[in-house]
Scaffold this motif. Structure first.
Motif, PDB file in Angstrom:
ATOM      1  N   ARG A  72     -74.381 -62.736 -79.495  1.00 52.55           N
ATOM      2  CA  ARG A  72     -75.567 -62.087 -80.064  1.00 52.55           C
ATOM      3  C   ARG A  72     -75.203 -60.699 -80.563  1.00 52.55           C
ATOM      4  NH1 ARG A  72     -80.668 -64.279 -78.027  1.00 52.55           N
ATOM      5  NH2 ARG A  72     -80.137 -66.065 -76.746  1.00 52.55           N
ATOM      6  N   ASN A  73     -75.808 -60.316 -81.660  1.00 52.87           N
ATOM      7  CA  ASN A  73     -75.632 -58.974 -82.209  1.00 52.87           C
ATOM      8  C   ASN A  73     -76.944 -58.225 -82.083  1.00 52.87           C
ATOM      9  OD1 ASN A  73     -72.981 -59.415 -83.006  1.00 52.87           O
ATOM     10  ND2 ASN A  73     -73.639 -60.361 -84.916  1.00 52.87           N
ATOM     11  N   ARG A  85     -68.693 -67.461 -74.781  1.00 52.01           N
ATOM     12  CA  ARG A  85     -68.953 -67.204 -76.188  1.00 52.01           C
ATOM     13  C   ARG A  85     -67.631 -67.261 -76.948  1.00 52.01           C
ATOM     14  NH1 ARG A  85     -73.525 -66.913 -74.556  1.00 52.01           N
ATOM     15  NH2 ARG A  85     -75.064 -65.311 -74.369  1.00 52.01           N
TER      16      ARG A  85
END
Length: 145
Positions: A72-73, A85
């Motif tokens: 996730r960003n 991830r």
């Protein structure tokens, strides 16, 4: 005051098992495989992976499954991060008795399902036994004509 016993080796072992998995339960891409009649079915659990990031290759009799779970960003703080991830892959060696040209793949609800049919040459079949009297009669008919 709260006292807590910490064992850095236990924490390191737990982290290693989460990242690498164990021999009983790999952490990255767990799978099930079974036979249903004339086909083999293989299912890989890939929750949180988009279908576009999955790549399947077959070279000779080695099936390679590659996938990527994107990190996730944005502006957020992780409270727990137990799911791996990044990019990961898994290879399976498939037997010669399978028809690798006719593998079918589908991806639903985070499960990649592959169906691999058994090759025609590997299926059981009856072999007709010729009797000597039949072949002698055929030879006689061929020589008479």
């Amino acid at each position: 005051m709260l006292l807590r016993n910490t064992d850095p080796f236990r924490d390191l072992d737990r982290l290693t098992q989460q990242l690498m998995g164990t021999t009983n339960r790999p952490a990255v891409m767990p799978m099930d495989a079974w036979r249903e009649g004339d086909r083999f079915v293989i299912e890989f659990d890939l929750p949180g992976v988009s279908a576009e990031s999955i790549d399947l290759d077959v070279e000779r009799n080695v099936l390679t499954v590659r996938a990527e779970r994107v990190a996730r960003n944005g502006d957020w703080e992780a409270l727990a991060a137990e799911r791996p991830r990044g990019a990961f892959s898994r290879q399976l060696i498939l037997g010669d008795n399978l028809d690798l040209d006719r593998i079918e793949a589908s991806y639903t609800d985070g499960v990649l399902r592959l169906e691999v049919p058994v090759a025609e040459r590997a299926k059981p079949r009856k072999i007709q036994i010729a009797r000597e009297s039949d072949s002698a009669r055929e030879r006689a008919e061929l020589s008479a004509s």
